[in-house]
Enzyme design. Sequence first.
Site, PDB file in Angstrom:
ATOM      1  N   ARG A 236       7.426  50.155 -17.240  1.00 62.57           N
ATOM      2  CA  ARG A 236       8.448  51.087 -17.086  1.00 62.57           C
ATOM      3  C   ARG A 236       8.290  51.617 -15.390  1.00 62.57           C
ATOM      4  O   ARG A 236       7.744  52.252 -15.600  1.00 62.57           O
ATOM      5  CB  ARG A 236       9.375  52.004 -17.946  1.00 62.57           C
ATOM      6  N   GLU A 265      16.942  46.846 -11.595  1.00 57.29           N
ATOM      7  CA  GLU A 265      16.558  45.402 -11.539  1.00 57.29           C
ATOM      8  C   GLU A 265      17.608  44.659 -11.785  1.00 57.29           C
ATOM      9  O   GLU A 265      18.747  45.378 -12.338  1.00 57.29           O
ATOM     10  CB  GLU A 265      15.932  44.994 -12.781  1.00 57.29           C
ATOM     11  N   HIS A 285       9.986  41.084 -13.774  1.00 55.33           N
ATOM     12  CA  HIS A 285       9.606  41.429 -15.259  1.00 55.33           C
ATOM     13  C   HIS A 285       9.146  40.550 -16.574  1.00 55.33           C
ATOM     14  O   HIS A 285      10.492  40.344 -17.001  1.00 55.33           O
ATOM     15  CB  HIS A 285      11.383  42.884 -15.575  1.00 55.33           C
TER      16      HIS A 285
END
Length: 325
Positions: A236, A265, A285
């Site tokens: 993260r 995001e 991601h």
Amino acid sequence: MKIAILDDIHDTVRSLPCFAKLRDHEVTVWNTHTKEEDVLAERLRDTEALVLIRERTPIRRGLLERLDHLRLISQRSVYPHIDVPACTERGVILSSSQHMDTPSYATAEFTWALILASARQIPQQMASLDAGRWQMGVGTTLRGKTLGLYGYGRIARVVAGYGRAFGMNVQVWAREASRARAVAEGYVAASSKEAFFAASDVLSLHMRLVDATRGIVTAADLARMKPSALLVNTSRAPLIEPDALVTALRRGRPGYAAVDVYESEPVVDTAHPLLQMSNVVRTPHLGYVTREEYEIQFTEIFDQILAYDAGKPINVINPEVLGSR
């Protein structure tokens, strides 16, 4: 039950074998992403059970107060994107499996892919070849280098095995119990956090994002890294102090980064500083995004819905709501 699944951007969930678990329910799958409260309120106005894909969409009080039929949110992993007190006040159960004993091989494999891609400059070499310039530089061999793992949970343990297979010296910095487990499994525990950052040639972050770990990697930590070192983050972004990584890369310590996660995001602004740096390998991601990993995750998510429908909710994060209901 009326079930809504948000953010299935590639329309994958309906093709998973586990989707058959919901055959007796009315399921709506949304393939477009939005964070607009008005749009979400309209999409979810009749929803009784909401399925979330990780942390793609924040579920805050304002939205919850507009969802009168919502009774269950089912997801997997941590939940910093969900207003749990507001869920409890509204009588909404949050079920979220924490999968403590299930390694995410997808994320571990992707972490190693980023390490290899950065060490051998694969994206940059591809761009050079595509531009007609052949080789653009000289890469780095991993064998004999030090792989530092910050955190030693289910993913880091798999990555440690990859490091050992590639002939790297694996060291760990984590909570005391985790360091002891790493030593018992044949790895080295760093003598201190400072020594850990200074010695690592490749340093990979593997921690959950909770209040205690937010900003746990500081600008001072990064400044101790070698100019030749690589920082990898498939966990993260907020594990690192805000703006600290960009500043550190500009100062040359560490010299390189490979990142799969970002403060906000999705990243669609091409002016994002990490997208402008030639010493950064960046991906959108993708760590957990494989069909096999989706099958594991959604099996647990759908089982939580079925358990709720049977009157026996499982993996309940806010159990106090059960009494009020």
